[in-house]
Design a protein around this motif. Structure first.
Motif, PDB file in Angstrom:
ATOM      1  N   VAL A   1      58.726  46.620 -37.591  1.00  0.00           N
ATOM      2  CA  VAL A   1      57.770  45.593 -37.996  1.00  0.00           C
ATOM      3  C   VAL A   1      58.172  44.285 -37.314  1.00  0.00           C
ATOM      4  CG1 VAL A   1      57.207  46.673 -40.202  1.00  0.00           C
ATOM      5  CG2 VAL A   1      59.085  45.018 -40.081  1.00  0.00           C
ATOM      6  N   LEU A   2      57.249  43.331 -37.336  1.00  0.00           N
ATOM      7  CA  LEU A   2      57.449  42.094 -36.582  1.00  0.00           C
ATOM      8  C   LEU A   2      57.377  40.903 -37.541  1.00  0.00           C
ATOM      9  CD1 LEU A   2      57.736  41.128 -33.606  1.00  0.00           C
ATOM     10  CD2 LEU A   2      55.234  40.969 -33.529  1.00  0.00           C
ATOM     11  N   LEU A   3      58.425  40.074 -37.539  1.00  0.00           N
ATOM     12  CA  LEU A   3      58.468  38.892 -38.410  1.00  0.00           C
ATOM     13  C   LEU A   3      57.837  37.687 -37.715  1.00  0.00           C
ATOM     14  CD1 LEU A   3      62.193  39.030 -39.658  1.00  0.00           C
ATOM     15  CD2 LEU A   3      60.214  40.379 -40.414  1.00  0.00           C
ATOM     16  N   LEU A   4      57.544  36.653 -38.496  1.00  0.00           N
ATOM     17  CA  LEU A   4      57.140  35.373 -37.909  1.00  0.00           C
ATOM     18  C   LEU A   4      58.299  34.807 -37.087  1.00  0.00           C
ATOM     19  CD1 LEU A   4      55.226  33.517 -40.799  1.00  0.00           C
ATOM     20  CD2 LEU A   4      54.329  35.058 -39.039  1.00  0.00           C
ATOM     21  N   PRO A   5      58.009  33.900 -36.150  1.00  0.00           N
ATOM     22  CA  PRO A   5      59.097  33.247 -35.405  1.00  0.00           C
ATOM     23  C   PRO A   5      60.087  32.578 -36.364  1.00  0.00           C
ATOM     24  CG  PRO A   5      56.964  32.712 -34.441  1.00  0.00           C
ATOM     25  CD  PRO A   5      56.679  33.429 -35.724  1.00  0.00           C
ATOM     26  N   ALA A   6      61.345  32.494 -35.932  1.00  0.00           N
ATOM     27  CA  ALA A   6      62.388  31.935 -36.801  1.00  0.00           C
ATOM     28  C   ALA A   6      62.080  30.478 -37.150  1.00  0.00           C
ATOM     29  CB  ALA A   6      63.743  32.034 -36.106  1.00  0.00           C
ATOM     30  N   ASP A   7      61.612  29.706 -36.191  1.00  0.00           N
ATOM     31  CA  ASP A   7      61.326  28.280 -36.402  1.00  0.00           C
ATOM     32  C   ASP A   7      60.155  27.903 -35.496  1.00  0.00           C
ATOM     33  OD1 ASP A   7      61.203  25.518 -36.448  1.00  0.00           O
ATOM     34  OD2 ASP A   7      63.373  25.230 -36.343  1.00  0.00           O
ATOM     35  N   PRO A   8      58.925  28.077 -35.989  1.00  0.00           N
ATOM     36  CA  PRO A   8      57.752  27.901 -35.117  1.00  0.00           C
ATOM     37  C   PRO A   8      57.654  26.506 -34.497  1.00  0.00           C
ATOM     38  CG  PRO A   8      57.129  28.997 -37.172  1.00  0.00           C
ATOM     39  CD  PRO A   8      58.546  28.538 -37.350  1.00  0.00           C
ATOM     40  N   ASP A   9      58.031  25.459 -35.244  1.00  0.00           N
ATOM     41  CA  ASP A   9      57.987  24.118 -34.644  1.00  0.00           C
ATOM     42  C   ASP A   9      58.952  24.030 -33.458  1.00  0.00           C
ATOM     43  OD1 ASP A   9      56.006  22.809 -36.173  1.00  0.00           O
ATOM     44  OD2 ASP A   9      57.414  22.390 -37.792  1.00  0.00           O
ATOM     45  N   ALA A  10      60.141  24.616 -33.615  1.00  0.00           N
ATOM     46  CA  ALA A  10      61.116  24.602 -32.517  1.00  0.00           C
ATOM     47  C   ALA A  10      60.608  25.426 -31.337  1.00  0.00           C
ATOM     48  CB  ALA A  10      62.465  25.140 -33.006  1.00  0.00           C
ATOM     49  N   SER A  11      59.938  26.538 -31.615  1.00  0.00           N
ATOM     50  CA  SER A  11      59.386  27.356 -30.526  1.00  0.00           C
ATOM     51  C   SER A  11      58.342  26.563 -29.746  1.00  0.00           C
ATOM     52  CB  SER A  11      58.749  28.638 -31.086  1.00  0.00           C
ATOM     53  OG  SER A  11      59.681  29.384 -31.836  1.00  0.00           O
ATOM     54  N   CYS A  12      57.525  25.786 -30.461  1.00  0.00           N
ATOM     55  CA  CYS A  12      56.510  24.958 -29.794  1.00  0.00           C
ATOM     56  C   CYS A  12      57.173  23.893 -28.924  1.00  0.00           C
ATOM     57  CB  CYS A  12      55.612  24.278 -30.832  1.00  0.00           C
ATOM     58  SG  CYS A  12      54.456  25.390 -31.641  1.00  0.00           S
ATOM     59  N   ARG A  13      58.188  23.230 -29.491  1.00  0.00           N
ATOM     60  CA  ARG A  13      58.891  22.188 -28.725  1.00  0.00           C
ATOM     61  C   ARG A  13      59.512  22.764 -27.460  1.00  0.00           C
ATOM     62  NH1 ARG A  13      60.744  20.396 -33.601  1.00  0.00           N
ATOM     63  NH2 ARG A  13      62.744  21.446 -33.399  1.00  0.00           N
ATOM     64  N   ALA A  14      60.140  23.933 -27.588  1.00  0.00           N
ATOM     65  CA  ALA A  14      60.828  24.532 -26.441  1.00  0.00           C
ATOM     66  C   ALA A  14      59.828  24.895 -25.339  1.00  0.00           C
ATOM     67  CB  ALA A  14      61.604  25.772 -26.895  1.00  0.00           C
ATOM     68  N   LEU A  15      58.702  25.482 -25.728  1.00  0.00           N
ATOM     69  CA  LEU A  15      57.710  25.860 -24.717  1.00  0.00           C
ATOM     70  C   LEU A  15      57.116  24.615 -24.066  1.00  0.00           C
ATOM     71  CD1 LEU A  15      56.017  27.943 -23.225  1.00  0.00           C
ATOM     72  CD2 LEU A  15      54.470  28.042 -25.201  1.00  0.00           C
ATOM     73  N   ARG A  16      56.851  23.603 -24.882  1.00  0.00           N
ATOM     74  CA  ARG A  16      56.314  22.343 -24.346  1.00  0.00           C
ATOM     75  C   ARG A  16      57.272  21.723 -23.329  1.00  0.00           C
ATOM     76  NH1 ARG A  16      56.239  17.047 -28.061  1.00  0.00           N
ATOM     77  NH2 ARG A  16      55.289  15.545 -26.617  1.00  0.00           N
ATOM     78  N   GLU A  17      58.565  21.708 -23.656  1.00  0.00           N
ATOM     79  CA  GLU A  17      59.560  21.132 -22.742  1.00  0.00           C
ATOM     80  C   GLU A  17      59.613  21.907 -21.429  1.00  0.00           C
ATOM     81  OE1 GLU A  17      61.065  18.322 -22.821  1.00  0.00           O
ATOM     82  OE2 GLU A  17      59.998  17.958 -24.692  1.00  0.00           O
ATOM     83  N   LYS A  18      59.576  23.228 -21.533  1.00  0.00           N
ATOM     84  CA  LYS A  18      59.627  24.042 -20.307  1.00  0.00           C
ATOM     85  C   LYS A  18      58.389  23.819 -19.444  1.00  0.00           C
ATOM     86  CE  LYS A  18      62.740  27.742 -21.694  1.00  0.00           C
ATOM     87  NZ  LYS A  18      62.858  29.155 -22.104  1.00  0.00           N
ATOM     88  N   LEU A  19      57.233  23.704 -20.096  1.00  0.00           N
ATOM     89  CA  LEU A  19      56.004  23.477 -19.329  1.00  0.00           C
ATOM     90  C   LEU A  19      56.036  22.093 -18.678  1.00  0.00           C
ATOM     91  CD1 LEU A  19      53.369  25.039 -21.775  1.00  0.00           C
ATOM     92  CD2 LEU A  19      54.200  26.013 -19.616  1.00  0.00           C
TER      93      LEU A  19
END
Lengths: 255, 255
Positions: B130-148
């Motif tokens: 089964v698949l859980l929600l991301p560990a920290d969705p706000d942090a995932s957004c920040r990380a992707l934004r920074e990489k982009l």
């Protein structure tokens, strides 16, 4: 096969005048389309802010003419709200779901669960008037859709939206009160469920999603841009009603 | 002065491959943009389906390795669900809010109130995962934004969305789990309130509205088109977090 890129465009129409009681919304929509350089295409959906529908239907109530009931007087003690306003809210409601401080959550006579029965006291003005939700939002959508089809020959969908709060999240989101010419709910899949049931179904409230999308560009409570034209809605040509979005009380875990 | 016509465009990007654990989403986004003939512009918001974020972060859990607790066994009796699945849901939760038949509403460890703690058992497959929600969705957004931003020089907003049910309405709608580079809530007005309070405030959950809009064209649970580029979001350049959308328990009337 890679599916074609899906695209949804939402345009807030220019040139919408202040709407007064008795105004016919169809010519207002057609004029706003002209001023915005657009015409209706099959599959388009027009999202209309609740406030201008209520105004056109003269859903105003003069508070001075309202006699508060004992129940309204009692709620005024608890909430600090105006007893006449509370009486109007109670008359629009089947049931009071929760009261705390200045928050009153009710079941509206149409089945919606929302704050203050959707009664809008924000522009009550010196006239002491409040504005109710449309009498029958699905019927209002159907009527506008028919008039637009009569005038243009094009069949479009119509949604009436309003901004409502949620039980566990802050902030309001655009929500579909009335629907005509598009589905309210779409069943996106029926795949085998390994955990007991033969089929798992995922119903998506697509009319609510569109209502929320349009709300983003409507501005202040729909007063800035009360008409939004949506092009690219991916489920055209089916029939739904706003009433389809109501969770039956038998499936309600939170009342 | 008539305000300029507001316009919001949502484009589901083509060319998104199946995402596997350990994949970096930034190059996947950049490739999908290229294949869709788009580049990022300031003020754009990228909406990413929760499912591909969870997959990239390897949020899989093997049910065979999960030892159900007595509480999970007890809930299995009531709900008819798999005890190991229930144990996973309980470990993702702070509190069980409601149980009835096969429905389990919990407070997720991140504060979200939702069904099954967002644990996705729909593609559990032969591997029993089964698949859980991301560990920290706000942090995932920040990380992707920074990489982009690092790759393109353009600062965009990022939202992670998922399809959640509501207390009083049928069907799911796209909802914002994580946010970076845009506001989650916007206060649209503060006008005098004639009914007691000096100022009336209307907070709009604009990140949720955008999450719902994107969901419309993502298709089946975000698996068809898990990346949506939004252009014309009317509140760019402010900072919000998905956590801002959580109603504090002190303001919760329904638990």
């Amino acid at each position: 096969m890679e599916p074609a890129a899906a695209r949804l465009e939402l345009l807030a129409l220019s040139g919408v005048p202040l709407v007064r009681p008795g105004d016919d919304l169809a010519p207002i929509v057609l004029q706003a389309l002209r001023l915005s350089g657009r015409s209706l295409e099959p599959g388009d959906v027009l999202v209309v802010a609740q406030k201008i529908v209520s105004k056109s239907e003269d859903r105003y109530v003069e508070l001075a003419a309202v006699e508060p009931s004992p129940k309204a007087m009692e709620l005024a003690e608890v909430t600090g709200k105006d007893p006449a306003l509370l009486e109007v809210i109670l008359r629009e409601s089947r049931d009071v779901v929760r009261v705390r401080n200045d928050v009153l959550i009710v079941e509206h006579r149409l089945g919606f669960v929302l704050a203050n029965a959707g009664v809008d006291a924000s522009n009550v003005g010196e006239q002491g008037r409040v504005l109710l939700l449309p009498a029958d939002p699905d019927a209002s959508c159907r009527a506008l859709r028919e008039k637009l089809r009569g005038a243009t020959g094009t069949d479009v969908g119509v949604v009436i939206n309003d901004s409502w709060g949620r039980a566990w999240r802050l902030g309001t989101i655009g929500t579909a009160l009335g629907v005509s010419g598009l589905p309210a709910l779409v069943d996106l899949r029926g795949v085998p469920d390994l955990f007991g049931r033969a089929l798992r179904s995922t119903e998506v409230a697509v009319a609510d999603e569109l209502a929320a999308a349009a709300s983003l560009i409507m501005g202040q409570a729909g007063e800035g841009h009360p008409l939004v034209l949506a092009r690219g809605f991916p489920y055209p040509g089916r029939e739904g009603r706003g009433a389809h979005l109501l969770r039956p009380k038998s499936l309600d875990l939170f009342r």
